[in-house]
Design an enzyme around this catalytic site. Structure first.
Site, PDB file in Angstrom:
ATOM      1  N   GLY A  47      90.846  15.518  15.889  1.00 28.01           N
ATOM      2  CA  GLY A  47      90.568  15.343  14.455  1.00 28.01           C
ATOM      3  C   GLY A  47      91.708  14.832  13.603  1.00 28.01           C
ATOM      4  O   GLY A  47      91.482  14.141  12.618  1.00 28.01           O
ATOM      5  N   GLU A 101      97.245  19.324  11.163  1.00 23.97           N
ATOM      6  CA  GLU A 101      95.828  19.603  11.420  1.00 23.97           C
ATOM      7  C   GLU A 101      94.965  18.812  10.447  1.00 23.97           C
ATOM      8  O   GLU A 101      95.351  18.639   9.277  1.00 23.97           O
ATOM      9  CB  GLU A 101      95.552  21.098  11.204  1.00 23.97           C
ATOM     10  N   ASP A 102      93.808  18.373  10.892  1.00 19.61           N
ATOM     11  CA  ASP A 102      92.855  17.747   9.980  1.00 19.61           C
ATOM     12  C   ASP A 102      92.310  18.787   9.002  1.00 19.61           C
ATOM     13  O   ASP A 102      92.313  18.596   7.800  1.00 19.61           O
ATOM     14  CB  ASP A 102      91.699  17.089  10.767  1.00 19.61           C
ATOM     15  N   ASP A 105      89.742  25.777   9.268  1.00 21.16           N
ATOM     16  CA  ASP A 105      88.429  26.326   8.941  1.00 21.16           C
ATOM     17  C   ASP A 105      88.498  27.850   9.091  1.00 21.16           C
ATOM     18  O   ASP A 105      88.879  28.553   8.158  1.00 21.16           O
ATOM     19  CB  ASP A 105      87.424  25.660   9.897  1.00 21.16           C
TER      20      ASP A 105
HETATM   21  P1  IMP Z   1      89.323  26.533  13.069  1.00 24.75           P
HETATM   22  O1  IMP Z   1      89.925  26.957  14.365  1.00 24.75           O
HETATM   23  O2  IMP Z   1      88.037  27.255  12.786  1.00 24.75           O
HETATM   24  O3  IMP Z   1      90.298  26.632  11.898  1.00 24.75           O
HETATM   25  O4  IMP Z   1      88.832  25.053  13.232  1.00 24.75           O
HETATM   26  C1  IMP Z   1      89.696  24.059  13.388  1.00 24.75           C
HETATM   27  C2  IMP Z   1      89.076  22.797  13.954  1.00 24.75           C
HETATM   28  O5  IMP Z   1      87.655  22.744  13.878  1.00 24.75           O
HETATM   29  C3  IMP Z   1      89.546  21.644  13.100  1.00 24.75           C
HETATM   30  O6  IMP Z   1      90.789  21.176  13.539  1.00 24.75           O
HETATM   31  C4  IMP Z   1      88.442  20.623  13.267  1.00 24.75           C
HETATM   32  O7  IMP Z   1      88.696  19.833  14.409  1.00 24.75           O
HETATM   33  C5  IMP Z   1      87.205  21.453  13.478  1.00 24.75           C
HETATM   34  N1  IMP Z   1      86.461  21.561  12.201  1.00 24.75           N
HETATM   35  C6  IMP Z   1      86.509  22.561  11.304  1.00 24.75           C
HETATM   36  N2  IMP Z   1      85.724  22.339  10.243  1.00 24.75           N
HETATM   37  C7  IMP Z   1      85.155  21.120  10.464  1.00 24.75           C
HETATM   38  C8  IMP Z   1      84.249  20.290   9.677  1.00 24.75           C
HETATM   39  O8  IMP Z   1      83.798  20.625   8.560  1.00 24.75           O
HETATM   40  N3  IMP Z   1      83.918  19.095  10.245  1.00 24.75           N
HETATM   41  C9  IMP Z   1      84.389  18.672  11.460  1.00 24.75           C
HETATM   42  N4  IMP Z   1      85.246  19.410  12.190  1.00 24.75           N
HETATM   43  C10 IMP Z   1      85.626  20.621  11.709  1.00 24.75           C
HETATM   44 MG    MG Z   2      91.152  19.649  14.754  1.00 19.39          MG
END
Ligand code: IMP
Ligand code: MG
Length: 178
Positions: A47, A101-102, A105
């Site tokens: 991402g 990081e993109d 979440d």
């Molecule tokens: P986390 O571990 O839940 O913080 O998620 C992190 C990863 O999930 C990010 O680096 C994204 O690659 C993916 N991600 C989280 N939210 C989205 C979204 O709204 N669209 C697409 N990818 C997402």
């Molecule tokens: Mg990511």
């Protein structure tokens, strides 16, 4: 204009211009904070490739970048399992490290991954993220360089995908819930 990707509709949410302006600001802060420190950026694939590239281009200080791959997403839902598929081969000891990081979440990806970095005793460790969904955060994390706080809705474009598609979009789109 609303777009369709696979079975879902998405509407424009953050313009390419707004993304660019925010990245210029973040790079300005990093240029100030890391002058003379030769930071190592670790961009998390897939991402973050577009954000990492645009951010890196705005740096005027000496800096290095490397890429690793971690994944916790399938479709529009976090699977909760962090999988490392491409390892980190740069030594981090005594380096100033900035994770790129993109989007943060749930925070699960970084929460699981950060201890592996801390173990290597970097001089400092900071996080740069283009997007953050504060309402989705499960694991407390401080984002040192943040582009935008966004609501807890699925986003697409500018590196973010829906089942592999949409990463090429220049703007960020938001899922239209029906
Ligand atoms: P986390 O571990 O839940 O913080 O998620 C992190 C990863 O999930 C990010 O680096 C994204 O690659 C993916 N991600 C989280 N939210 C989205 C979204 O709204 N669209 C697409 N990818 C997402
Ligand atoms: Mg990511």
């Amino acid at each position: 204009m609303t777009i369709q990707v696979l079975d879902k509709k998405f509407q424009p949410y953050i313009t390419a211009q707004a993304i660019h302006e925010q990245i210029v600001k973040l790079a300005g802060q990093i240029n100030n904070d890391y002058a003379g420190k030769k930071p190592l950026f670790i961009a998390i694939l897939n991402g973050s490739f577009m954000f990492a590239s645009d951010l890196f281009k705005e740096l005027t200080i000496e800096a290095e970048i490397c890429f690793i791959k971690l994944a916790s997403y399938k479709g529009t839902k976090s699977t909760g399992n962090v999988i490392t598929s491409i390892g980190l081969d740069e030594p981090l000891k005594n380096r100033h490290v900035i994770i790129v990081e993109d989007i943060v979440d749930t925070g699960k990806t970084l929460y699981e991954f950060l201890p592996q970095l801390v173990n290597q005793q970097p001089s400092s460790l900071k996080i740069a993220a283009l997007l953050h969904k504060p309402d989705a955060l499960v694991h407390p994390l401080t984002i040192d360089y943040l582009g935008f706080n966004v609501p807890n809705k699925f986003l697409l474009g500018y590196g973010l995908d829906y089942d592999g598609l949409g990463r090429n979009l220049k703007e960020i789109y938001q899922l239209v819930e029906e």
